[in-house]
Design a protein around this motif. Structure first.
Motif, PDB file in Angstrom:
ATOM      1  N   LEU A  27      23.665  11.287 -26.577  1.00 13.48           N
ATOM      2  CA  LEU A  27      24.251  10.965 -27.877  1.00 13.48           C
ATOM      3  C   LEU A  27      23.565  11.731 -29.011  1.00 13.48           C
ATOM      4  O   LEU A  27      24.189  12.024 -30.038  1.00 13.48           O
ATOM      5  N   ALA A  28      22.311  12.080 -28.815  1.00 11.69           N
ATOM      6  CA  ALA A  28      21.579  12.807 -29.850  1.00 11.69           C
ATOM      7  C   ALA A  28      21.805  14.317 -29.778  1.00 11.69           C
ATOM      8  O   ALA A  28      21.390  15.047 -30.676  1.00 11.69           O
ATOM      9  N   ALA A  29      22.458  14.796 -28.715  1.00 14.04           N
ATOM     10  CA  ALA A  29      22.660  16.237 -28.518  1.00 14.04           C
ATOM     11  C   ALA A  29      24.019  16.656 -29.064  1.00 14.04           C
ATOM     12  O   ALA A  29      25.055  16.159 -28.602  1.00 14.04           O
ATOM     13  N   PRO A  30      24.063  17.564 -30.027  1.00 10.70           N
ATOM     14  CA  PRO A  30      25.348  17.943 -30.631  1.00 10.70           C
ATOM     15  C   PRO A  30      26.285  18.681 -29.684  1.00 10.70           C
ATOM     16  O   PRO A  30      27.500  18.705 -29.926  1.00 10.70           O
ATOM     17  N   ASP A  31      25.749  19.259 -28.610  1.00 14.06           N
ATOM     18  CA  ASP A  31      26.594  20.020 -27.690  1.00 14.06           C
ATOM     19  C   ASP A  31      27.083  19.183 -26.512  1.00 14.06           C
ATOM     20  O   ASP A  31      27.737  19.707 -25.608  1.00 14.06           O
TER      21      ASP A  31
END
Length: 271
Positions: A27-31
């Protein structure tokens, strides 16, 4: 899928000890985009409701329901008794798969490899996602070419049901292959006196010993011997699950480059 399109991920074991930490990492990873979680007891809720985070993705009870959400990558982080069926279902639905669940046998992986190659999909099977454990595997594979006399010790808490751990199971396969035809010096079990079980289980020709005691969390050790010298390579993990997130995210991002089963995170660490 373009470079700007997030990788869609379904996560089996989303409410578990390691799975919940990974869910937060996704969830914290934009990709990356978490599109479904699997957890039988939390089925019918959202991931956000189950974990106390901001995420509307549903929690479902089965892999079939999860792959209906069309993930690019299916991450298997649940239990050995359902892992094989989950991964095969994911491949059948056109997803790549990352396997973090321990307990699958070499025969299981042979089935998965055949299915993945037929579908043109990649499966990255990792006994451990902690960087120190991955480096242990890599260094041990280098060492066994020079020091073919090796034994493995698997350390874990008293309640761990699978023996050995996925880390050591994977390591035994890799060391057996890397050692090739080199022969160990230890006597064969047929020449021993006493309970031969004390020499451990032979896995890919390498003795493996599993320790299950209170006070341990997870650990692995490779002991190499040669005349008048000995080498110990050892990994120890604490009680937190966050140490596995970095490697797991890397696996998600790199598995689409593969076809068939590849074992070990270090296989995709470079490049």
């Amino acid at each position: 899928m373009t470079d700007t399109t997030p990788i869609r991920v379904a996560l089996s074991g989303v409410t578990g000890w390691a799975g919940s930490a990974l869910a937060r990492g996704i969830l914290a990873a934009p990709d990356l985009r978490l599109v479904a979680g699997i957890a039988r007891q939390a089925a019918g809720r959202s991931v956000g409701d189950a974990l106390g985070v901001d995420c509307a993705a549903p929690v479902v009870a089965t892999a079939a329901e999860a792959v209906a959400r069309r993930p690019d990558v299916f991450f298997e982080f649940s239990k050995p008794d359902v892992a094989l069926d989950n991964v095969l279902a994911a491949i059948g639905a056109g997803a790549h798969a990352v396997v973090g669940t321990s307990g699958l046998s070499n025969e299981d992986y042979a089935r998965v490899d055949a299915a993945a190659r037929a579908a043109g999909r990649g499966v990255l099977a990792c006994g451990n996602f902690a960087i120190t454990a991955v480096l242990l595997q890599k260094f041990a594979e280098m060492a066994v070419k020079w020091l073919p006399d090796v034994e493995l010790i698997d350390y874990a808490y008293e309640g761990k049901v699978d023996v050995p751990s996925g880390t050591v199971r994977e390591l035994s396969v890799r060391l057996g292959a890397a050692r090739g035809d080199a022969l160990a010096s230890a006597l064969p079990t047929s020449k021993l006196r006493g309970p031969v079980e004390t020499r451990g289980a032979s896995m890919s020709g390498i003795p493996v010993h599993s320790v299950r005691l209170p006070g341990y969390v997870l650990g692995a050790e490779a002991v190499f011997g040669a005349p008048d010298q000995r080498l110990h390579l050892r990994h120890e993990a604490g009680a937190g699950a966050e140490i596995y997130v970095q490697g797991a995210l890397l696996a998600i991002r790199r598995v689409s480059r593969l076809t068939g089963v590849v074992r070990g995170l270090d296989r995709v660490m470079e490049g």
